[in-house]
Design a protein around this motif. Sequence first.
Motif, PDB file in Angstrom:
ATOM      1  N   GLU A  86      54.889 -64.457  81.443  1.00 40.15           N
ATOM      2  CA  GLU A  86      54.011 -63.307  81.577  1.00 40.15           C
ATOM      3  C   GLU A  86      52.545 -63.758  81.611  1.00 40.15           C
ATOM      4  O   GLU A  86      51.740 -63.202  82.353  1.00 40.15           O
ATOM      5  CB  GLU A  86      54.228 -62.331  80.418  1.00 40.15           C
ATOM      6  N   LYS A  87      52.224 -64.747  80.796  1.00 39.33           N
ATOM      7  CA  LYS A  87      50.861 -65.264  80.768  1.00 39.33           C
ATOM      8  C   LYS A  87      50.490 -65.872  82.113  1.00 39.33           C
ATOM      9  O   LYS A  87      49.387 -65.662  82.628  1.00 39.33           O
ATOM     10  CB  LYS A  87      50.731 -66.328  79.670  1.00 39.33           C
ATOM     11  N   ASP A  88      51.428 -66.666  82.684  1.00 38.70           N
ATOM     12  CA  ASP A  88      51.172 -67.275  84.002  1.00 38.70           C
ATOM     13  C   ASP A  88      50.963 -66.189  85.048  1.00 38.70           C
ATOM     14  O   ASP A  88      50.039 -66.274  85.868  1.00 38.70           O
ATOM     15  CB  ASP A  88      52.333 -68.190  84.407  1.00 38.70           C
ATOM     16  N   ASN A  89      51.811 -65.160  85.010  1.00 36.56           N
ATOM     17  CA  ASN A  89      51.659 -64.044  85.944  1.00 36.56           C
ATOM     18  C   ASN A  89      50.351 -63.303  85.690  1.00 36.56           C
ATOM     19  O   ASN A  89      49.668 -62.890  86.627  1.00 36.56           O
ATOM     20  CB  ASN A  89      52.834 -63.070  85.823  1.00 36.56           C
ATOM     21  N   ALA A  90      50.004 -63.160  84.420  1.00 34.28           N
ATOM     22  CA  ALA A  90      48.769 -62.459  84.082  1.00 34.28           C
ATOM     23  C   ALA A  90      47.553 -63.248  84.546  1.00 34.28           C
ATOM     24  O   ALA A  90      46.566 -62.673  85.004  1.00 34.28           O
ATOM     25  CB  ALA A  90      48.704 -62.211  82.579  1.00 34.28           C
ATOM     26  N   LYS A  91      47.631 -64.590  84.439  1.00 32.94           N
ATOM     27  CA  LYS A  91      46.506 -65.416  84.891  1.00 32.94           C
ATOM     28  C   LYS A  91      46.285 -65.255  86.383  1.00 32.94           C
ATOM     29  O   LYS A  91      45.138 -65.190  86.847  1.00 32.94           O
ATOM     30  CB  LYS A  91      46.763 -66.894  84.562  1.00 32.94           C
ATOM     31  N   GLU A  92      47.368 -65.187  87.123  1.00 33.70           N
ATOM     32  CA  GLU A  92      47.228 -64.996  88.568  1.00 33.70           C
ATOM     33  C   GLU A  92      46.589 -63.649  88.865  1.00 33.70           C
ATOM     34  O   GLU A  92      45.743 -63.530  89.749  1.00 33.70           O
ATOM     35  CB  GLU A  92      48.597 -65.094  89.239  1.00 33.70           C
ATOM     36  N   LYS A  95      42.807 -63.540  87.994  1.00 29.69           N
ATOM     37  CA  LYS A  95      41.913 -64.142  88.988  1.00 29.69           C
ATOM     38  C   LYS A  95      41.481 -63.096  90.000  1.00 29.69           C
ATOM     39  O   LYS A  95      40.375 -63.168  90.523  1.00 29.69           O
ATOM     40  CB  LYS A  95      42.621 -65.297  89.700  1.00 29.69           C
ATOM     41  N   GLU A  96      42.363 -62.157  90.236  1.00 29.60           N
ATOM     42  CA  GLU A  96      42.068 -61.122  91.219  1.00 29.60           C
ATOM     43  C   GLU A  96      41.247 -59.987  90.610  1.00 29.60           C
ATOM     44  O   GLU A  96      40.522 -59.290  91.302  1.00 29.60           O
ATOM     45  CB  GLU A  96      43.377 -60.567  91.797  1.00 29.60           C
ATOM     46  N   LYS A  97      41.407 -59.767  89.303  1.00 25.33           N
ATOM     47  CA  LYS A  97      40.735 -58.632  88.665  1.00 25.33           C
ATOM     48  C   LYS A  97      39.393 -59.031  88.083  1.00 25.33           C
ATOM     49  O   LYS A  97      39.042 -60.205  88.046  1.00 25.33           O
ATOM     50  CB  LYS A  97      41.621 -58.059  87.553  1.00 25.33           C
ATOM     51  N   LYS A  98      38.722 -58.061  87.540  1.00 27.28           N
ATOM     52  CA  LYS A  98      37.405 -58.286  86.934  1.00 27.28           C
ATOM     53  C   LYS A  98      37.552 -58.805  85.507  1.00 27.28           C
ATOM     54  O   LYS A  98      38.637 -58.804  84.933  1.00 27.28           O
ATOM     55  CB  LYS A  98      36.627 -56.968  86.899  1.00 27.28           C
ATOM     56  N   ASP A  99      36.444 -59.207  84.890  1.00 28.05           N
ATOM     57  CA  ASP A  99      36.431 -59.729  83.521  1.00 28.05           C
ATOM     58  C   ASP A  99      36.843 -58.656  82.511  1.00 28.05           C
ATOM     59  O   ASP A  99      37.372 -58.968  81.443  1.00 28.05           O
ATOM     60  CB  ASP A  99      35.053 -60.264  83.159  1.00 28.05           C
ATOM     61  N   ASP A 100      36.601 -57.404  82.796  1.00 25.92           N
ATOM     62  CA  ASP A 100      36.959 -56.328  81.869  1.00 25.92           C
ATOM     63  C   ASP A 100      38.471 -56.267  81.649  1.00 25.92           C
ATOM     64  O   ASP A 100      38.927 -56.059  80.525  1.00 25.92           O
ATOM     65  CB  ASP A 100      36.477 -54.974  82.393  1.00 25.92           C
ATOM     66  N   SER A 101      39.209 -56.434  82.723  1.00 26.12           N
ATOM     67  CA  SER A 101      40.662 -56.366  82.588  1.00 26.12           C
ATOM     68  C   SER A 101      41.192 -57.563  81.798  1.00 26.12           C
ATOM     69  O   SER A 101      42.201 -57.464  81.104  1.00 26.12           O
ATOM     70  CB  SER A 101      41.324 -56.293  83.963  1.00 26.12           C
ATOM     71  N   LYS A 102      40.497 -58.719  81.830  1.00 28.12           N
ATOM     72  CA  LYS A 102      40.922 -59.899  81.067  1.00 28.12           C
ATOM     73  C   LYS A 102      40.869 -59.604  79.571  1.00 28.12           C
ATOM     74  O   LYS A 102      41.786 -59.953  78.825  1.00 28.12           O
ATOM     75  CB  LYS A 102      40.018 -61.092  81.382  1.00 28.12           C
TER      76      LYS A 102
END
Length: 176
Positions: A86-92, A95-102
Amino acid sequence: MAAPFPNIYTHRKVADTASKACDICYKPSTSVLDFFYVCAIHLKDKGFCTPIVDEAAIAARKKREMDAEIQRVKEEFEEKQRKKKEKDNAKEKEKEKKDDSKDKDKKDGKDTEKQDDEKKKADTPATPDAEPRVFALQKAFYQQRLEKRRQIEIAKRNRERLQSPNLFPQVPKDLP
């Protein structure tokens, strides 16, 4: 002559309302060895009784504990692998989303870890009572119990004899 009962006693607990005097020290006790009350302290006294260890039961309990531990470790490993994916998928996706979503994903991940830890604590079974349940009395106390039982049987026989009409001799009927 064989003993009227074996020297094997099973320890049980009774409710506080059903407690009776200990046969040794006469203090109120909720511990019962088959048919007589004893204090829990007397059960730990090697001069009074010795525990009978059932090796098969101990081995079975250890095997169950080991199997439960293996199952728990497997589940933890699978959970970590799933979280890693899930973390690997979330990292991908990050990269596409903004810093807020991180920031939101990291907070959510910490909350799920806390929930998982709470579940693990709740799922761990309570350890069973490690105290032995079967005891053998020492020779002196066992002989005392046998003697007490013999005295009870003798008293019972004497009561029955006194109640029978043939115990005492009859008055002679013939004249001398």
